[in-house]
Design an enzyme around this catalytic site. Structure first.
Site, PDB file in Angstrom:
ATOM      1  N   PRO A 255     -75.333  28.013 -34.545  1.00 55.22           N
ATOM      2  CA  PRO A 255     -75.434  27.205 -33.311  1.00 55.22           C
ATOM      3  C   PRO A 255     -73.824  27.284 -32.758  1.00 55.22           C
ATOM      4  CG  PRO A 255     -75.430  25.788 -35.024  1.00 55.22           C
ATOM      5  CD  PRO A 255     -75.336  27.045 -35.785  1.00 55.22           C
ATOM      6  N   TRP A 256     -73.733  26.484 -31.689  1.00 53.96           N
ATOM      7  CA  TRP A 256     -72.487  26.462 -30.961  1.00 53.96           C
ATOM      8  C   TRP A 256     -71.649  25.260 -31.240  1.00 53.96           C
ATOM      9  CZ3 TRP A 256     -73.025  22.025 -28.455  1.00 53.96           C
ATOM     10  CH2 TRP A 256     -74.264  21.563 -28.245  1.00 53.96           C
TER      11      TRP A 256
ATOM     12  N   LYS B 247     -77.087  36.441 -35.698  1.00 49.59           N
ATOM     13  CA  LYS B 247     -76.804  36.119 -34.547  1.00 49.59           C
ATOM     14  C   LYS B 247     -76.062  34.475 -34.074  1.00 49.59           C
ATOM     15  CE  LYS B 247     -79.283  33.975 -31.256  1.00 49.59           C
ATOM     16  NZ  LYS B 247     -78.046  33.601 -30.267  1.00 49.59           N
TER      17      LYS B 247
ATOM     18  N   ALA C 287     -74.521  31.847 -31.610  1.00 43.19           N
ATOM     19  CA  ALA C 287     -75.042  31.329 -30.368  1.00 43.19           C
ATOM     20  C   ALA C 287     -74.410  31.921 -29.065  1.00 43.19           C
ATOM     21  CB  ALA C 287     -74.648  29.694 -30.250  1.00 43.19           C
ATOM     22  N   GLU C 288     -75.082  32.217 -28.126  1.00 44.12           N
ATOM     23  CA  GLU C 288     -74.474  32.898 -26.655  1.00 44.12           C
ATOM     24  C   GLU C 288     -73.557  31.999 -26.217  1.00 44.12           C
ATOM     25  OE1 GLU C 288     -78.434  30.831 -25.566  1.00 44.12           O
ATOM     26  OE2 GLU C 288     -77.539  31.843 -27.096  1.00 44.12           O
TER      27      GLU C 288
ATOM     28  N   SER D  75     -81.897  23.297 -32.919  1.00 41.57           N
ATOM     29  CA  SER D  75     -82.778  22.081 -32.491  1.00 41.57           C
ATOM     30  C   SER D  75     -84.212  22.213 -33.154  1.00 41.57           C
ATOM     31  CB  SER D  75     -82.872  22.389 -30.950  1.00 41.57           C
ATOM     32  OG  SER D  75     -83.753  23.425 -30.235  1.00 41.57           O
ATOM     33  N   THR D  76     -84.697  20.965 -33.147  1.00 44.21           N
ATOM     34  CA  THR D  76     -86.097  21.169 -33.876  1.00 44.21           C
ATOM     35  C   THR D  76     -87.007  21.738 -32.695  1.00 44.21           C
ATOM     36  OG1 THR D  76     -85.685  18.970 -34.817  1.00 44.21           O
ATOM     37  CG2 THR D  76     -88.074  19.490 -34.503  1.00 44.21           C
TER      38      THR D  76
ATOM     39  N   GLU E 291     -81.866  23.807 -40.614  1.00 40.57           N
ATOM     40  CA  GLU E 291     -81.396  22.410 -40.595  1.00 40.57           C
ATOM     41  C   GLU E 291     -81.366  22.140 -39.167  1.00 40.57           C
ATOM     42  OE1 GLU E 291     -78.625  20.283 -39.034  1.00 40.57           O
ATOM     43  OE2 GLU E 291     -76.993  21.544 -40.066  1.00 40.57           O
TER      44      GLU E 291
ATOM     45  N   CYS F 139     -75.331  17.132 -35.415  1.00 32.89           N
ATOM     46  CA  CYS F 139     -76.744  17.081 -35.722  1.00 32.89           C
ATOM     47  C   CYS F 139     -76.882  15.594 -36.503  1.00 32.89           C
ATOM     48  CB  CYS F 139     -77.404  18.134 -36.659  1.00 32.89           C
ATOM     49  SG  CYS F 139     -76.431  18.833 -37.837  1.00 32.89           S
TER      50      CYS F 139
ATOM     51  N   GLN G 193     -76.288  20.933 -21.389  1.00 30.57           N
ATOM     52  CA  GLN G 193     -76.007  20.042 -22.306  1.00 30.57           C
ATOM     53  C   GLN G 193     -75.476  18.883 -21.590  1.00 30.57           C
ATOM     54  OE1 GLN G 193     -77.257  19.658 -25.232  1.00 30.57           O
ATOM     55  NE2 GLN G 193     -76.420  17.762 -25.775  1.00 30.57           N
TER      56      GLN G 193
ATOM     57  N   GLU H  74     -82.554  12.996 -29.439  1.00 29.74           N
ATOM     58  CA  GLU H  74     -81.240  13.331 -29.934  1.00 29.74           C
ATOM     59  C   GLU H  74     -80.290  13.492 -28.543  1.00 29.74           C
ATOM     60  OE1 GLU H  74     -79.548  16.231 -33.159  1.00 29.74           O
ATOM     61  OE2 GLU H  74     -81.074  17.144 -31.995  1.00 29.74           O
TER      62      GLU H  74
END
Length: 492
Positions: free
Chosen positions: A159-160, A184, A186-187, A238-239, A260, A294, A341, A391
């Site tokens: 993730p970022w 990979k 996060a972009e 994210s879930t 996670e 998280c 976000q 969240e």
């Protein structure tokens, strides 16, 4: 501490496959945006299915039995991981500056994140030649033993919010066990991962062992989770995305999945707790990284006799926090990662006001440029509000009131998530009751997530994920157990 460089040189923007840099097969690129200014930093090559196919081929070749990586001594694997850690430490100022530019977090936070990553790599470097099976005394004239063997080609999606630390959470145990990797980033935050790719080559890892493919989740990410020649996928995020990855993994080749995911973590404060310490700890842990964590304790349950004092002190602490650009040494909080976000956080803040929570402070955008949100405190929050259930992933603290142990345990566990939890009390019986009944992968007692370290496992219950990262437990996700049974003339 010496400050960071607000204009670090952008050295790498291409795809890293087989220890070489290349453009995407499609020729497409995407922009990475500075969240403080909303301006473009640079264009990055956008990996897609064809690029993932190329990376998988390279990783598969590097995993062949006859490859240098597979024939390498385990101790030498450990030396390479340790060398990578040393290179990260050498370039910590540059990497921290790049992280702050791309992510927006204060430089000191990005800088210390690099050293956390260094410690993770050093920890797993030490494990490389200590991953071993057992001898098992089975019935009959047989000798039985187990071997721990690498899973194979692993896809990893990070993730970022903590790009460099989470890069090492994935790479460390996978490499220690002898796997090969397609990662990979996060972009939104690709730059540090690509620079770390250059360090992987400099450290001496053979071609194809680690491949880093930037791109979007719906293209490159989906190609990883659905690829039939990838043996395992590890994901942090994210879930909602976790559901999609698990479905793709099941539909393709039933690859292993560790994840996670999200959280809505409770922090319980009993009336015998050290109030000042608890306020300071809960504030820092929910607001750090602009609340984009998280495991952030976004549900703070405070016993009724100290509730008003806790709310008052929390409001005072929030109003003192300095929000600003990452390279200002006074800044304690940067912007949200992107417009999506930013708007999600503001929308949830509005829902809190509409549903009857008391806004103690904050709740608004700061300035008219950049994705900055004021540190926000809500009191009088009830369990049925959106801010109590969803969240937020922003600088928002929700403070609830409770009376008894039985009540707070039931309410703390009444969530689909189960990533983390905490309790503050001077009573060991209260603490241990909470430890045993909290439905969460981690329980902190009189501390919170500043106690995360390389040696202790981290992961969630329920919809907060599957499997564990960090510690010895993190290795188990990256090896297969092979049972070997040998007939002997007579067991002695």
């Amino acid at each position: 501490m010496e400050g960071g460089d607000p204009k670090p040189e952008i050295k790498f923007t291409q795809i890293f496959i087989n220890n070489e840099w290349c453009n995407s097969v499609s020729g497409k690129t995407f922009e990475t945006i500075n969240p403080c200014t909303e301006e473009k930093i640079c264009d990055i090559q956008a990996g897609d299915k064809e690029d993932i196919d190329k990376a998988v081929y390279a990783a598969r070749e590097a995993f062949k039995i006859t490859s240098p990586w597979r024939k390498m001594n385990a101790s030498q694997r450990g030396s390479l991981i340790y060398k990578l850690a040393e290179l990260l430490a050498r370039d910590a100022k540059y990497i921290g500056s790049l992280e702050s530019l791309d992510n927006g977090k204060p430089f000191q936070e990005g800088f210390y994140g690099v050293y956390f990553a260094v410690n993770v790599l050093k920890y797993y470097a030490g494990w490389a030649d200590k991953i071993q099976g057992k001898t098992i005394p089975i019935d009959g004239d047989y000798m039985c033993m187990t071997r721990h063997e690498p899973v194979g080609v692993c896809g990893q999606i990070i993730p970022w919010n903590y790009p460099v630390p989470l890069l090492t959470w994935k790479l460390g145990p996978a490499l220690a066990c002898g796997n090969t990797i397609i990662l990979k980033p996060a972009e939104q935050t690709t730059l540090t991962a690509l620079y770390c790719a250059s360090l992987i080559k400099e450290a001496g890892f053979p071609p194809g062992v680690v491949n880093i493919v930037p791109g979007y989740g719906v293209t490159a990410g989906d190609a990883i989770s659905s690829h039939t020649d990838i043996d395992k996928v590890a994901f942090t995020g994210s879930t909602v995305t976790g559901h999609k990855i698990q479905a793709s993994a099941a539909k393709s080749n039933l690859k292993r999945v560790t994840m996670e995911l999200g959280g809505k973590s409770p922090l319980v404060v009993f009336d015998d707790a050290d109030l000042n310490m608890t306020v300071a700890c809960s504030m820092e842990c929910v607001m750090a990284s602009s609340g984009q964590k998280c495991c952030a304790p976004t549900r703070v349950f405070v016993q009724e006799s100290i509730y008003e004092d806790f709310v008052k002190k929390s409001k005072e602490a929030a109003e003192k926090r300095v929000v600003g650009p990452p390279f200002d040494v006074k800044s304690q909080q940067g912007p949200q990662i992107d417009r999506r976000q930013f708007e999600k956080v503001l929308n949830l803040i509005e829902s809190g006001k509409e549903e009857g929570a008391t806004l103690q402070c904050g709740g608004k955008r700061i300035g008219n440029k950049g994705f900055f949100v004021e540190p926000t405190i809500f009191s009088d929050v009830t369990d049925d509000m959106r801010i109590a259930k969803e969240e937020i992933f922003g600088p928002v603290q929700c403070i609830f009131k409770f009376k008894t142990m039985e009540e707070v345990i039931e309410r703390a566990n009444n969530t689909t998530y189960g990533l983390a939890s905490g309790v503050f009390t001077q009573d060991i019986n209260k603490a241990m009751t909470f430890v045993q009944t909290a439905l969460a992968g981690t329980v902190w007692v009189n501390c919170y997530d500043n106690a995360i370290c390389s040696q202790a496992p981290f992961g969630g219950f329920k919809m907060s994920g599957q499997g564990r990262e960090l510690g010895e437990y993190g290795l188990q996700e990256y090896y297969e157990v092979k049972t070997v049974t040998i007939k002997v003339p007579q067991k002695i």
